[in-house]
Write an enzyme that holds these catalytic residues in place. Structure first.
Site, mmCIF file in Angstrom:
data_model
loop_
_atom_site.group_PDB
_atom_site.id
_atom_site.type_symbol
_atom_site.label_atom_id
_atom_site.label_comp_id
_atom_site.label_asym_id
_atom_site.label_seq_id
_atom_site.Cartn_x
_atom_site.Cartn_y
_atom_site.Cartn_z
ATOM 1 N N SER A 559 15.241 1.316 13.185
ATOM 2 C CA SER A 559 14.005 1.109 13.456
ATOM 3 C C SER A 559 13.724 0.170 14.754
ATOM 4 O O SER A 559 14.248 0.655 15.751
ATOM 5 C CB SER A 559 13.313 0.667 12.337
ATOM 6 O OG SER A 559 11.759 0.744 12.416
ATOM 7 N N ASP A 645 8.969 11.880 11.311
ATOM 8 C CA ASP A 645 8.790 10.503 11.069
ATOM 9 C C ASP A 645 7.563 10.326 11.832
ATOM 10 O O ASP A 645 7.441 10.317 13.143
ATOM 11 C CB ASP A 645 9.970 9.788 11.701
ATOM 12 C CG ASP A 645 10.093 8.297 11.623
ATOM 13 O OD1 ASP A 645 8.760 7.865 11.096
ATOM 14 O OD2 ASP A 645 11.133 7.936 11.630
ATOM 15 N N HIS A 690 10.951 7.528 6.884
ATOM 16 C CA HIS A 690 11.368 6.862 8.274
ATOM 17 C C HIS A 690 12.619 6.216 8.117
ATOM 18 O O HIS A 690 13.673 6.614 9.060
ATOM 19 C CB HIS A 690 10.432 5.607 8.341
ATOM 20 C CG HIS A 690 10.855 4.646 9.469
ATOM 21 N ND1 HIS A 690 10.707 5.090 10.825
ATOM 22 C CD2 HIS A 690 10.817 3.377 9.656
ATOM 23 C CE1 HIS A 690 11.023 4.468 11.652
ATOM 24 N NE2 HIS A 690 11.206 3.066 10.824
#
EC number: 3.4.21.-
Length: 727
Positions: A559, A645, A690
């Site tokens: 991320s 996502d 995610h």
């Protein structure tokens, strides 16, 4: 009182936003994912070396889900790869001790959601929401309340459970591993339990009981990852469902939290740096809510309650770190807040738990863990330094006023139980078999000096008997955003790497939260480059102290951690041999200029506003991984992305990969024959989640990639990994 997940700072995890709260839960951002609620670690009849997975999830490798994979070299797809019941009158700690003494420590599994209420335990068994009597919780004697298959979801699991005060209803939030979408079901508890209602896209939810003894469910509705609306609903003969509150500022989100004594429901309205809290009377939920303090830019605060007093954790005043204050519940405004307890410098408040006569603070100070027990009757404070191997807390759900149980964990060591007993004023450690990793490995707390002289903490693991560490492979971890700590929960694949001779290093750079709020402030907006300088200093310090070398150094992140990793690959690629990224944020500039994306407005305080502020735009251009790709040598890079996502758009990752491949090809052309072209692999998985932390397929693909790039024999590591991951 209903026993529930008792994470007072749950709201804090949403504001920075933790899963990604050790402080796991839903508002999340472009580049940070954390589960809403911590997985509970519960003793079961499964052995660690045979199974370490959630009982309600099918192993990822058994799914045979197709994926898209591209390589800079060949563009070929990646190959798919007798528990005894303790006596009823024992307290909670004695029950835990008895179970630990009657079976090996390694026997446990991970439970996603479990709640105790009224002598029953509510949890997921297979594809069903079930309950059993507390003393029979580890047996097969349970009552089925709802079959999740009725929702027609792909492999659903229960993310959170709440039981109504009088146990007439139970609410559960259902999710799937491949999507962030959720459904909240309400089941009426009777001789024949029946689903009373279901609500889509619920983030947080809590029960209260009104003056007429009617159960009222408050819940937040999430649309396009934004959580702005609060609803309240009743069931049975007096069924209703109405909107209670709407937040109009798109940069804020809303989260509900019920104080531990259930006296107040708190409506927490916040962004990354500012919060506002309203109180709903738990005894009169139809009355208008009471504002504690109107939002003040830069002021964060979170509220608990005990004996008609509010305990407020806030950063108001100097220094702008968290401190504990209190005030009378009927005089909640900021001018009435009295300072109650202050933290030392470089301290991160991980969590807070409130008891009848004590307040317990879970702290991280200078990269070590502490528990502070505050006596509320005499304001006494006892500070307990925890074992140096511990890197994170797992806070147990608990309503026992006599004890405060919790677990400690590290990336290479499974969680271990501890309980503080208030009457004795002592911390008790679980007894039984000691994990052998304590003798076969070392944990070091080191510091690196960044360019501006700031000391950056690092946590390093390696085998005790390792010789010539300079020739050992090194895997670095970094995040450095949103004030979030690096995730240092137990991961079996990390333990396997250490057993195979790897060095693991966790770099706690600025932008994260390991040293408090200022540590985050010093690594966001126009100070984001501090995090990059810290990461570079950490790597060079490790090499300088004899830990590995550039040709054996690898780096991993997920991320928002991808920003610093991608920036380092552009600025100092010679420090690394290989990189693995998951759902990485790589195109900061274009993402933050696209206000049609669901979370851009909420992210402005972390990255800046390049659309309206030229200074922010020019600064982002200096470090944005996508903007700074150039023809040069790069380390090999393996990227895992998810097709749908919503937090990190796939388009940005694909554009980054294509531009990087073009730059590498141009550099290879200019370099001539004999140049070893690095591997650039983009593995696009289906689904809209995610980050899928427990994906066996992802884990094996990343480890395979690292071993191949470093030219290491992976035979032993995969044999060891099979002991942990069920293939």
């Amino acid at each position: 009182m209903q026993q529930k997940t008792r994470l007072f700072l749950q709201t804090l995890k949403y504001s920075v936003p933790h899963l990604g709260k050790c402080m796991q839960k839903q508002h999340l951002n472009h580049c940070n994912f954390a589960d809403h609620y911590f997985s509970r670690i519960k003793l079961r009849k499964y052995h660690l070396t045979k199974c370490l997975q959630s009982k309600n999830k099918i192993p990822e490798l058994a799914r045979n889900i197709p994926s898209w994979s591209f390589s800079c070299k060949d563009f070929l797809p990646i190959k798919q790869e007798n528990e005894q019941s303790p006596s009823k009158n024992m307290d909670a700690f004695e029950k835990v001790r008895t179970r630990l003494e009657t079976q090996p420590q390694e026997e446990y599994e991970i439970i996603n959601a479990e709640v105790k209420h009224g002598g029953f335990v509510y949890y997921q068994e297979g594809c069903c929401l079930v309950r059993s009597k507390d003393e029979e919780a580890d047996s097969d004697n349970y009552e089925v309340l709802f079959n999740l298959e009725e929702l027609k979801l792909d492999q659903p699991f229960i993310d959170c459970i709440r039981v109504a005060p009088d146990e007439k209803y139970v609410a559960a939030k259902i999710r799937t591993e491949d999507s962030e979408a959720s459904t909240c079901i309400v089941v009426k508890l009777s001789d024949q339990p029946v689903m009373e209602a279901s609500f889509p896209n619920v983030s947080s939810f809590e029960w209260v009981k009104d003056e007429e003894e009617e159960d009222v469910l408050f819940y937040t509705f999430q649309r396009n990852l934004r959580c702005h609306d609060v609803y309240r609903a009743t069931f049975g003969d007096n069924k209703r469902n109405e909107r209670f509150y709407t937040e109009k500022d798109p940069s804020y989100f809303v989260f509900l939290y019920l104080t531990k004594d259930s006296r107040f429901l708190t409506i927490n309205i916040m962004n990354k740096t500012t919060s506002e809290v309203w109180l709903v009377d738990g005894l009169s939920p139809w009355d208008p809510p009471v504002l504690i303090q109107k939002r003040i830019p830069g002021v964060l605060y979170y509220v608990e309650h005990r004996d008609d007093e509010l305990y407020i954790l806030t950063n108001v005043g100097e220094p702008t770190e968290f401190k504990l204050m209190r005030t009378a519940a009927d005089s909640p405004a900021i001018m009435n807040w009295d300072l109650f307890f202050t933290m030392k410098r470089n301290t991160k408040v991980v969590d807070l738990d409130m008891f009848k006569d004590h307040c317990v603070l879970f702290l991280k100070h200078s990269n070590l863990l502490y528990v502070n027990v505050i006596g509320l009757a005499d304001d006494s404070v006892r500070s307990l330094k925890l074992p140096p191997w511990a890197c994170g807390f797992i806070i147990d759900t608990n309503s026992d006023p006599k004890n405060c149980p919790f677990q400690l964990c590290s990336p290479i060591r499974p969680p271990k139980y501890y309980t503080y007993k208030f009457a004795e004023g002592k911390l008790f450690e679980e007894t039984g078999h000691e994990d052998p990793i304590t003798k076969t490995s070392r944990v070091l707390r080191l510091e690196a000096k960044s360019k501006d002289g700031k000391l950056v903490p690092m946590t390093v693991f390696h085998k005790t008997d390792s010789e010539d560490l300079q020739k050992k492979p090194l895997l670095l971890h970094v995040y450095g955003a949103y004030g979030m700590d690096l995730k240092m929960n137990f991961r079996p694949e990390r333990r396997v790497l250490v057993d195979d001779g790897w060095i693991l290093a966790y770099c706690h750079v600025r932008g994260g939260g390991e040293l408090g709020l200022q540590w985050h402030a010093d690594g966001r907006l126009t100070k984001k480059l501090n995090g990059l300088a810290d990461l570079e200093a950490c790597i060079k310090t490790l090499h300088g102290q004899g830990f590995s070398q550039p040709s054996l150094t690898t780096l991993t992140a997920f991320s928002a951690g991808g920003v610093l990793v991608g920036a380092l690959c552009n600025s100092d690629p010679e420090l690394l041999r290989a990189v693995t990224l998951e759902a990485p944020f790589l195109d900061v500039l274009n993402t933050m200029m696209d206000t049609t994306l669901p979370l851009t407005l909420e992210e402005l305080e972390e990255w800046g506003n390049p659309s309206s502020d030229e200074k922010h735009k020019n600064y982002i251009k200096r470090y944005c991984p996508y903007q700074n790709i150039k023809p040069q040598h790069y380390p090999s890079i393996h990227i895992t992305a998810y097709e749908n996502d919503e937090r990190v758009p796939l388009k940005g990752i694909v554009n980054y990969t294509e531009k990087l491949q073009e730059a590498i090809a141009e550099h290879a052309k200019d370099t001539g024959e004999g140049y070893q072209v690095p591997s650039i692999i983009l593995d696009i998985q289906p689904g809209g989640n995610h980050v899928i932390e427990d994906s066996h397929k992802k884990i094996t693909a990343q480890i395979k990639f690292l071993y191949e790039e470093l030219g290491l024999d992976s035979t032993n590591v995969f044999e060891d990994l099979k002991k942990y991951l069920k293939f």
